[in-house]
Design a protein around this motif. Sequence first.
Motif, PDB file in Angstrom:
ATOM      1  N   HIS A 133     102.969  75.041  -2.956  1.00 53.98           N
ATOM      2  CA  HIS A 133     101.603  74.586  -2.680  1.00 53.98           C
ATOM      3  C   HIS A 133     101.150  73.549  -3.705  1.00 53.98           C
TER       4      HIS A 133
ATOM      5  N   VAL B 142     103.263  74.926   7.580  1.00 53.90           N
ATOM      6  CA  VAL B 142     102.208  74.269   6.803  1.00 53.90           C
ATOM      7  C   VAL B 142     100.903  75.025   7.016  1.00 53.90           C
TER       8      VAL B 142
ATOM      9  N   GLN C  15     108.217  69.552   1.831  1.00 54.16           N
ATOM     10  CA  GLN C  15     107.074  69.319   2.711  1.00 54.16           C
ATOM     11  C   GLN C  15     105.787  69.067   1.915  1.00 54.16           C
ATOM     12  N   ALA C  16     105.729  69.547   0.691  1.00 52.00           N
ATOM     13  CA  ALA C  16     104.509  69.410  -0.113  1.00 52.00           C
ATOM     14  C   ALA C  16     104.187  67.954  -0.430  1.00 52.00           C
TER      15      ALA C  16
ATOM     16  N   TRP D  69     104.723  80.570  -0.512  1.00 49.75           N
ATOM     17  CA  TRP D  69     105.092  79.203  -0.166  1.00 49.75           C
ATOM     18  C   TRP D  69     104.766  78.258  -1.324  1.00 49.75           C
TER      19      TRP D  69
ATOM     20  N   TYR E  45      97.217  73.244  -0.207  1.00 51.20           N
ATOM     21  CA  TYR E  45      98.111  72.782   0.859  1.00 51.20           C
ATOM     22  C   TYR E  45      99.414  73.542   0.657  1.00 51.20           C
TER      23      TYR E  45
ATOM     24  N   ASP F 179     103.631  65.731   1.552  1.00 51.12           N
ATOM     25  CA  ASP F 179     102.604  65.294   2.504  1.00 51.12           C
ATOM     26  C   ASP F 179     101.193  65.709   2.100  1.00 51.12           C
ATOM     27  N   ALA F 180     101.070  66.536   1.077  1.00 46.52           N
ATOM     28  CA  ALA F 180      99.765  67.102   0.717  1.00 46.52           C
ATOM     29  C   ALA F 180      98.720  66.033   0.408  1.00 46.52           C
TER      30      ALA F 180
ATOM     31  N   THR G  35     103.208  74.882   1.899  1.00 48.09           N
ATOM     32  CA  THR G  35     104.345  74.501   2.729  1.00 48.09           C
ATOM     33  C   THR G  35     105.488  75.485   2.515  1.00 48.09           C
TER      34      THR G  35
END
Length: 174
Positions: free
Chosen positions: A65, A107, A134-135, A63, A127, A137-138, A129
């Motif tokens: 990260h 996540v 989506q990352a 994923w 983190y 939002d980390a 994703t």
Amino acid sequence: MVHRSPLGLAFTGIFDGDWTWSVDVLTDGRTAIGPGTWPYRVIDRSVDQRLERHALLVTVSGWSHRTFTCHTPRDVAPVVDERRLPQRVPEATGPTELWWLDEDAGVAVQAQLRAWPHDRDEWTIRYFTRTPTQAADANPVVFGATAHETVPALWCAMCSRWVEPGRTCYAVHP
């Protein structure tokens, strides 16, 4: 061969490639290590927990990260507000590695103790994703969940490369 460790009887049962150091298995099943001049410390609550944390890392290793470094006082976990994180994964969580996962949302968050020299601990927080978007939002999630000195990491040990602060690693791992 059984030997007397600082925490009681143990046998050296694991060679940790990440640490390039031997890991002791204590008679109660916990694992412990004391690399170099660092204090001897319990790192896993059981061999099963150690296997679960490695299995979860394999699951999310492909994923995207973002990686952070967090410094805390000795023996203090880096996360103080779990409300911002996915659900905790108790079977993979131990004294020096904490996991949260929302598989449906794609996540995961990992906090892993990387060093404990002198009077403070150094943690790596990742983190993960499923998708690169989506990352984004980390940063708010990680900074909101920690109250200790936390900064974006400049080196991603998973990808073995330098990363600009706030950037996402997209490397795909086998």
